[in-house]
Design a protein around this motif. Sequence first.
Motif, PDB file in Angstrom:
ATOM      1  N   ALA A 185       0.865  -1.170   0.046  1.00 57.47           N
ATOM      2  CA  ALA A 185      -0.011  -0.220   0.029  1.00 57.47           C
ATOM      3  C   ALA A 185       0.679   1.290   0.024  1.00 57.47           C
ATOM      4  CB  ALA A 185      -0.920  -0.289   1.330  1.00 57.47           C
ATOM      5  N   LEU A 186       1.977   1.313   0.856  1.00 55.47           N
ATOM      6  CA  LEU A 186       2.615   2.677   1.113  1.00 55.47           C
ATOM      7  C   LEU A 186       3.713   2.768   0.366  1.00 55.47           C
ATOM      8  CD1 LEU A 186       1.902   2.916   4.811  1.00 55.47           C
ATOM      9  CD2 LEU A 186       0.887   4.286   3.097  1.00 55.47           C
ATOM     10  N   GLY A 187       4.310   1.816  -0.223  1.00 57.24           N
ATOM     11  CA  GLY A 187       5.583   1.980  -1.210  1.00 57.24           C
ATOM     12  C   GLY A 187       5.814   3.165  -1.957  1.00 57.24           C
ATOM     13  N   PHE A 188       4.843   3.032  -2.786  1.00 55.49           N
ATOM     14  CA  PHE A 188       4.781   4.071  -4.203  1.00 55.49           C
ATOM     15  C   PHE A 188       4.602   5.567  -3.608  1.00 55.49           C
ATOM     16  CE2 PHE A 188       3.224   6.126  -7.940  1.00 55.49           C
ATOM     17  CZ  PHE A 188       4.067   5.883  -8.742  1.00 55.49           C
ATOM     18  N   PRO A 189       3.461   5.621  -2.985  1.00 59.29           N
ATOM     19  CA  PRO A 189       3.210   7.041  -2.466  1.00 59.29           C
ATOM     20  C   PRO A 189       4.322   7.737  -1.492  1.00 59.29           C
ATOM     21  CG  PRO A 189       1.318   5.360  -1.833  1.00 59.29           C
ATOM     22  CD  PRO A 189       2.270   4.719  -2.541  1.00 59.29           C
ATOM     23  N   VAL A 190       4.770   6.985  -0.690  1.00 55.08           N
ATOM     24  CA  VAL A 190       5.949   7.226   0.252  1.00 55.08           C
ATOM     25  C   VAL A 190       7.240   7.565  -0.597  1.00 55.08           C
ATOM     26  CG1 VAL A 190       7.570   6.585   2.107  1.00 55.08           C
ATOM     27  CG2 VAL A 190       5.146   6.174   2.261  1.00 55.08           C
ATOM     28  N   SER A 191       7.448   6.801  -1.732  1.00 57.28           N
ATOM     29  CA  SER A 191       8.651   7.212  -2.341  1.00 57.28           C
ATOM     30  C   SER A 191       8.428   8.383  -3.285  1.00 57.28           C
ATOM     31  CB  SER A 191       8.693   6.205  -3.645  1.00 57.28           C
ATOM     32  OG  SER A 191       9.007   4.895  -2.778  1.00 57.28           O
ATOM     33  N   MET A 192       7.133   8.833  -3.591  1.00 60.20           N
ATOM     34  CA  MET A 192       7.099  10.135  -4.146  1.00 60.20           C
ATOM     35  C   MET A 192       6.967  11.249  -3.089  1.00 60.20           C
ATOM     36  SD  MET A 192       4.343   9.244  -7.203  1.00 60.20           S
ATOM     37  CE  MET A 192       3.557  10.808  -6.911  1.00 60.20           C
ATOM     38  N   SER A 193       6.528  10.951  -2.194  1.00 56.07           N
ATOM     39  CA  SER A 193       6.710  12.057  -1.134  1.00 56.07           C
ATOM     40  C   SER A 193       8.014  12.344  -0.579  1.00 56.07           C
ATOM     41  CB  SER A 193       5.595  11.825  -0.002  1.00 56.07           C
ATOM     42  OG  SER A 193       6.356  10.781   0.806  1.00 56.07           O
ATOM     43  N   THR A 194       8.898  11.475  -0.527  1.00 58.89           N
ATOM     44  CA  THR A 194      10.293  11.688  -0.544  1.00 58.89           C
ATOM     45  C   THR A 194      10.989  12.559  -1.487  1.00 58.89           C
ATOM     46  OG1 THR A 194      10.494   9.460   0.587  1.00 58.89           O
ATOM     47  CG2 THR A 194      12.603  10.448  -0.097  1.00 58.89           C
ATOM     48  N   GLY A 195      10.500  12.454  -2.450  1.00 58.89           N
ATOM     49  CA  GLY A 195      11.185  13.161  -3.846  1.00 58.89           C
ATOM     50  C   GLY A 195      10.900  14.758  -3.566  1.00 58.89           C
ATOM     51  N   ALA A 196       9.662  15.078  -2.662  1.00 54.45           N
ATOM     52  CA  ALA A 196       9.309  16.397  -2.473  1.00 54.45           C
ATOM     53  C   ALA A 196       9.854  16.903  -1.364  1.00 54.45           C
ATOM     54  CB  ALA A 196       7.705  16.408  -2.251  1.00 54.45           C
ATOM     55  N   ASP A 197      10.911  16.474  -0.580  1.00 54.30           N
ATOM     56  CA  ASP A 197      11.384  16.994   0.535  1.00 54.30           C
ATOM     57  C   ASP A 197      12.129  18.054   0.397  1.00 54.30           C
ATOM     58  OD1 ASP A 197      10.547  14.888   2.100  1.00 54.30           O
ATOM     59  OD2 ASP A 197      12.177  13.705   2.502  1.00 54.30           O
ATOM     60  N   GLU A 198      12.832  18.258  -0.914  1.00 53.80           N
ATOM     61  CA  GLU A 198      13.601  19.331  -0.902  1.00 53.80           C
ATOM     62  C   GLU A 198      12.823  20.342  -2.041  1.00 53.80           C
ATOM     63  OE1 GLU A 198      17.657  18.745  -2.071  1.00 53.80           O
ATOM     64  OE2 GLU A 198      17.668  16.832  -0.890  1.00 53.80           O
ATOM     65  N   PRO A 199      12.260  21.461  -1.572  1.00 59.19           N
ATOM     66  CA  PRO A 199      11.103  22.499  -2.434  1.00 59.19           C
ATOM     67  C   PRO A 199      11.876  22.681  -3.787  1.00 59.19           C
ATOM     68  CG  PRO A 199      11.088  22.870  -0.030  1.00 59.19           C
ATOM     69  CD  PRO A 199      12.179  21.970  -0.184  1.00 59.19           C
ATOM     70  N   ALA A 200      13.138  23.065  -3.565  1.00 55.98           N
ATOM     71  CA  ALA A 200      13.815  23.801  -4.935  1.00 55.98           C
ATOM     72  C   ALA A 200      13.971  22.629  -6.023  1.00 55.98           C
ATOM     73  CB  ALA A 200      15.244  24.031  -4.390  1.00 55.98           C
ATOM     74  N   ARG A 201      14.125  21.176  -5.546  1.00 59.77           N
ATOM     75  CA  ARG A 201      14.306  20.430  -6.554  1.00 59.77           C
ATOM     76  C   ARG A 201      13.115  19.164  -6.591  1.00 59.77           C
ATOM     77  NH1 ARG A 201      20.018  17.461  -5.951  1.00 59.77           N
ATOM     78  NH2 ARG A 201      18.700  16.281  -4.423  1.00 59.77           N
ATOM     79  N   ALA A 202      11.908  19.507  -5.902  1.00 58.37           N
ATOM     80  CA  ALA A 202      10.843  18.619  -5.685  1.00 58.37           C
ATOM     81  C   ALA A 202      10.259  17.932  -7.207  1.00 58.37           C
ATOM     82  CB  ALA A 202       9.786  19.222  -5.067  1.00 58.37           C
ATOM     83  N   ALA A 203       9.947  19.328  -8.154  1.00 53.53           N
ATOM     84  CA  ALA A 203       9.548  18.779  -9.473  1.00 53.53           C
ATOM     85  C   ALA A 203      10.245  17.830 -10.277  1.00 53.53           C
ATOM     86  CB  ALA A 203       9.351  20.086 -10.220  1.00 53.53           C
ATOM     87  N   SER A 204      11.559  18.159 -10.308  1.00 58.34           N
ATOM     88  CA  SER A 204      12.455  17.112 -11.042  1.00 58.34           C
ATOM     89  C   SER A 204      12.480  15.755 -10.319  1.00 58.34           C
ATOM     90  CB  SER A 204      13.684  17.635 -11.165  1.00 58.34           C
ATOM     91  OG  SER A 204      14.456  17.823 -10.027  1.00 58.34           O
ATOM     92  N   ARG A 205      12.691  15.757  -8.944  1.00 58.71           N
ATOM     93  CA  ARG A 205      12.965  14.354  -8.356  1.00 58.71           C
ATOM     94  C   ARG A 205      11.573  13.747  -8.167  1.00 58.71           C
ATOM     95  NH1 ARG A 205      15.757  15.060  -2.673  1.00 58.71           N
ATOM     96  NH2 ARG A 205      15.035  12.788  -2.929  1.00 58.71           N
ATOM     97  N   VAL A 206      10.388  14.334  -8.122  1.00 56.26           N
ATOM     98  CA  VAL A 206       9.287  13.478  -8.115  1.00 56.26           C
ATOM     99  C   VAL A 206       8.769  13.006  -9.540  1.00 56.26           C
ATOM    100  CG1 VAL A 206       6.496  13.854  -7.912  1.00 56.26           C
ATOM    101  CG2 VAL A 206       8.040  14.777  -6.197  1.00 56.26           C
TER     102      VAL A 206
END
Length: 192
Positions: free
Chosen positions: A102-123
Motif C-alpha cells: 500500500a505505501l511504497g509508491f506514495p511514500v517514495s513520491m513524497s520523499t522526492g518532494a522533501d527538498e522544495p527547490a528540486r521537488a518537481a524534477s525529483r518527483v
Amino acid sequence: MAVGLVALAFAVAEGAGSNWVSVSVIGRHHVTATIGTLAYASFLTALTAGRWLGPAVLHRFGRVTVLRTAAAVAATGVALFAPGPSTGLAFAGSLLWGMGAALGFPVSMSTGADEPARAASRVSVITSIGYCGFVGGPPLIGFLGNRTTVGHALLVITVLMALSAVIAGTTRRSPDSRTQSGSDTQARTAVM
C-alpha cells in the motif's frame, strides 16, 4: 536514484497483485470467478486500508521503518499466496500482500518532494521509474509464468521487496530538508 527503485519494486508488487490475484486463484485452485474476484477484493481492501492508516503509521514510526515493515509484510503475503496449497492461504496471502504494497509508491513520491527547490524534477524521475513497475511488472510475471507457473513467477516480488527493504534508508528525510522546510514554515508564519 535509489528512491525510484523503491517505488519500482512496490509498483511491481501492487501492479502484479491487481493483475494476477484473481487469475491465479481461479487457475490454481479451480474455483469460480466469484471466488477469484473475492480474492482480488481482499487484496484491494487491504491496499485501501493500508493507505487510510498510512499517515498515522508514518507519523509514528517514520518512513524507513514503515517501508521495511511493509516490504516484509508484502513479501510474506506473496510467499503465502504464491505456492498456497489452499484457497484460505491464498486469501490470507492476498490480504498481507495488499497491506504491504500500500505505501511504497506514495511514500517514495513524497520523499522526492522533501527538498522544495528540486521537488518537481525529483518527483518526476521517481514517478517515471515507479510507473515502469506498474506497466512492466504484470507482463513480466506473465512471461515468467509461461516458463514456470504464475505462482513461481510471483515469487520475484519477494526478491524485489527484500531489495527495497535494503535500500529503504534512502527515503530518510535529510537534516537539510528538515531545516529548509522548518525555515519555510517559519517564514510563512512570520509573513502572516
